[in-house]
Design a protein around this motif. Structure first.
Motif, PDB file in Angstrom:
ATOM      1  N   SER A  46       0.831  -1.197   0.000  1.00 58.38           N
ATOM      2  CA  SER A  46       0.000   0.000   0.000  1.00 58.38           C
ATOM      3  C   SER A  46       0.873   1.258   0.000  1.00 58.38           C
ATOM      4  N   LYS A  47       1.966   1.205   0.763  1.00 56.13           N
ATOM      5  CA  LYS A  47       2.868   2.367   0.797  1.00 56.13           C
ATOM      6  C   LYS A  47       3.499   2.615  -0.565  1.00 56.13           C
ATOM      7  N   TYR A  48       3.968   1.535  -1.173  1.00 56.44           N
ATOM      8  CA  TYR A  48       4.589   1.671  -2.499  1.00 56.44           C
ATOM      9  C   TYR A  48       3.578   2.157  -3.549  1.00 56.44           C
ATOM     10  N   PHE A  49       2.348   1.683  -3.405  1.00 56.91           N
ATOM     11  CA  PHE A  49       1.296   2.081  -4.345  1.00 56.91           C
ATOM     12  C   PHE A  49       1.026   3.584  -4.263  1.00 56.91           C
ATOM     13  N   ILE A  50       0.908   4.048  -3.031  1.00 58.18           N
ATOM     14  CA  ILE A  50       0.674   5.478  -2.825  1.00 58.18           C
ATOM     15  C   ILE A  50       1.860   6.295  -3.318  1.00 58.18           C
ATOM     16  N   TYR A  51       3.065   5.784  -3.052  1.00 63.65           N
ATOM     17  CA  TYR A  51       4.285   6.471  -3.523  1.00 63.65           C
ATOM     18  C   TYR A  51       4.314   6.542  -5.055  1.00 63.65           C
ATOM     19  N   ALA A  52       3.937   5.410  -5.683  1.00 60.05           N
ATOM     20  CA  ALA A  52       3.929   5.357  -7.153  1.00 60.05           C
ATOM     21  C   ALA A  52       2.923   6.349  -7.736  1.00 60.05           C
ATOM     22  N   ILE A  53       1.755   6.406  -7.115  1.00 62.85           N
ATOM     23  CA  ILE A  53       0.743   7.367  -7.570  1.00 62.85           C
ATOM     24  C   ILE A  53       1.279   8.789  -7.487  1.00 62.85           C
ATOM     25  N   GLY A  54       1.968   9.083  -6.389  1.00 59.17           N
ATOM     26  CA  GLY A  54       2.556  10.407  -6.221  1.00 59.17           C
ATOM     27  C   GLY A  54       3.587  10.713  -7.299  1.00 59.17           C
ATOM     28  N   GLU A  55       4.399   9.699  -7.628  1.00 58.62           N
ATOM     29  CA  GLU A  55       5.411   9.876  -8.675  1.00 58.62           C
ATOM     30  C   GLU A  55       4.761  10.143 -10.038  1.00 58.62           C
ATOM     31  N   ILE A  56       3.709   9.372 -10.296  1.00 57.95           N
ATOM     32  CA  ILE A  56       2.994   9.562 -11.580  1.00 57.95           C
ATOM     33  C   ILE A  56       2.435  10.973 -11.682  1.00 57.95           C
ATOM     34  N   ILE A  57       1.859  11.431 -10.585  1.00 55.18           N
ATOM     35  CA  ILE A  57       1.286  12.784 -10.563  1.00 55.18           C
ATOM     36  C   ILE A  57       2.370  13.818 -10.824  1.00 55.18           C
TER      37      ILE A  57
ATOM     38  N   VAL B 262       5.202  13.350 -12.446  1.00 57.71           N
ATOM     39  CA  VAL B 262       5.621  13.230 -13.856  1.00 57.71           C
ATOM     40  C   VAL B 262       4.633  13.940 -14.775  1.00 57.71           C
ATOM     41  N   VAL B 263       3.330  13.714 -14.515  1.00 58.58           N
ATOM     42  CA  VAL B 263       2.288  14.355 -15.332  1.00 58.58           C
ATOM     43  C   VAL B 263       2.389  15.874 -15.240  1.00 58.58           C
ATOM     44  N   ILE B 264       2.569  16.354 -14.013  1.00 62.53           N
ATOM     45  CA  ILE B 264       2.712  17.806 -13.816  1.00 62.53           C
ATOM     46  C   ILE B 264       3.936  18.325 -14.567  1.00 62.53           C
ATOM     47  N   GLY B 265       5.053  17.567 -14.500  1.00 63.60           N
ATOM     48  CA  GLY B 265       6.265  17.966 -15.209  1.00 63.60           C
ATOM     49  C   GLY B 265       6.052  18.020 -16.710  1.00 63.60           C
ATOM     50  N   ILE B 266       5.331  17.003 -17.235  1.00 63.37           N
ATOM     51  CA  ILE B 266       5.044  16.980 -18.678  1.00 63.37           C
ATOM     52  C   ILE B 266       4.194  18.174 -19.078  1.00 63.37           C
ATOM     53  N   LEU B 267       3.167  18.456 -18.261  1.00 61.49           N
ATOM     54  CA  LEU B 267       2.289  19.593 -18.568  1.00 61.49           C
ATOM     55  C   LEU B 267       3.057  20.910 -18.546  1.00 61.49           C
ATOM     56  N   ILE B 268       3.967  21.052 -17.585  1.00 61.87           N
ATOM     57  CA  ILE B 268       4.786  22.272 -17.512  1.00 61.87           C
ATOM     58  C   ILE B 268       5.694  22.370 -18.732  1.00 61.87           C
ATOM     59  N   ALA B 269       6.306  21.219 -19.111  1.00 62.76           N
ATOM     60  CA  ALA B 269       7.194  21.209 -20.276  1.00 62.76           C
ATOM     61  C   ALA B 269       6.435  21.560 -21.552  1.00 62.76           C
TER      62      ALA B 269
END
Length: 260
Positions: free
Chosen positions: A19-30, A32-39
């Motif tokens: 569950s911890k890793y899952f939440i961490y992964a979701i945070g990472e994805i978010i 990355v998405v924010i970084g892509i949108l900014i780029a």
């Protein structure tokens, strides 16, 4: 029951590593998405800046093309006015004197009937925009539409004017005038060092006057002059219309470039 479920959930979240890793992964994805949108946003801003710069550059080049073309239109207007005035002067003197060879400076006046110019087609920038598919760089739709319309109409006028020069002038006028005059380089803004104008006049003037006195030749020359006046007035009118259209478009370009 509810209390038991809540305790179980807290224990699961605190003890379940997945569950911890899952939440961490979701945070990472978010992230990355924010970084892509900014780029993408930065890239779009940069591309818009580049396009705006290109648009400005092309509009400046179109402005220069139009200004140059209007100057060429004005020069042709002056030339056509001189041709028409001299042609009408010859016809007026002919009606008074009853012959051509007694008209003052007839050779010089007839020589001027051999002048003509093609339509000044200055469309390098438009052709580049059109051929490379970059006309959409011009954001203002009405301006873009008027630029396309102007150059399309200009091309049609060019074909008409140049056809008059080729078919009417060189086909029917030029040969008769050329065969009737003594061709002096000075009459065409040239000077040949070894050419003696006075000597040529002395030798050729008798034949020149005799040639102008032949009724059939006189008939051909008068018709050629009349046709030249008609042709000059027609082309002059066409170019004046295009000059007005060019000035109108130029004012629109000035407005877009914030030029007073």
């Amino acid at each position: 029951m509810i209390k038991f479920f809540r305790q179980f959930r807290r224990q699961f979240l605190s003890e379940n590593k997945f569950s911890k890793y899952f939440i961490y992964a979701i945070g990472e994805i978010i992230l990355v998405v924010i970084g892509i949108l900014i780029a993408l946003s930065i890239n779009n801003w940069n591309q818009n800046r580049i396009n705006a710069s290109k648009e400005h550059g092309y509009l400046v080049e179109i402005k220069n093309d139009l200004e140059n073309q209007i100057q060429q239109f004005n020069r042709r207007d002056i030339l056509y006015n001189s041709i028409i005035n001299k042609g009408e002067s010859i016809l007026g003197d002919f009606s008074k004197k009853g012959n051509l060879f007694e008209i003052d400076s007839i050779n010089t006046k007839l020589s001027f009937m051999m002048y003509d110019l093609n339509f000044p087609s200055i469309n390098t920038t438009f052709n580049e925009l059109n051929s490379t598919g970059q006309l959409n760089l011009i954001k203002e739709k009405s301006l873009r539409s008027n630029i396309i319309k102007y150059y399309q109409n200009s091309e049609a006028t060019k074909e008409s004017v140049n056809s008059n020069v080729k078919e009417v002038f060189y086909g029917h006028i030029f040969p008769f005038i050329k065969s009737a005059i003594i061709i002096h380089p000075e009459n065409f803004n040239m000077k040949f060092e070894k050419v003696n104008k006075e000597l040529i006049e002395t030798h050729l003037s008798p034949a020149f006057k005799s040639n102008l006195s032949i009724p059939s030749k006189e008939f051909e020359i008068v018709n050629a002059i009349t046709l030249k006046i008609i042709q000059a007035k027609t082309n002059k009118g066409s170019m004046q219309t295009e000059a007005k259209n060019a000035e109108q478009l130029l004012n629109e370009v000035y407005k877009e470039l914030n030029i007073n």
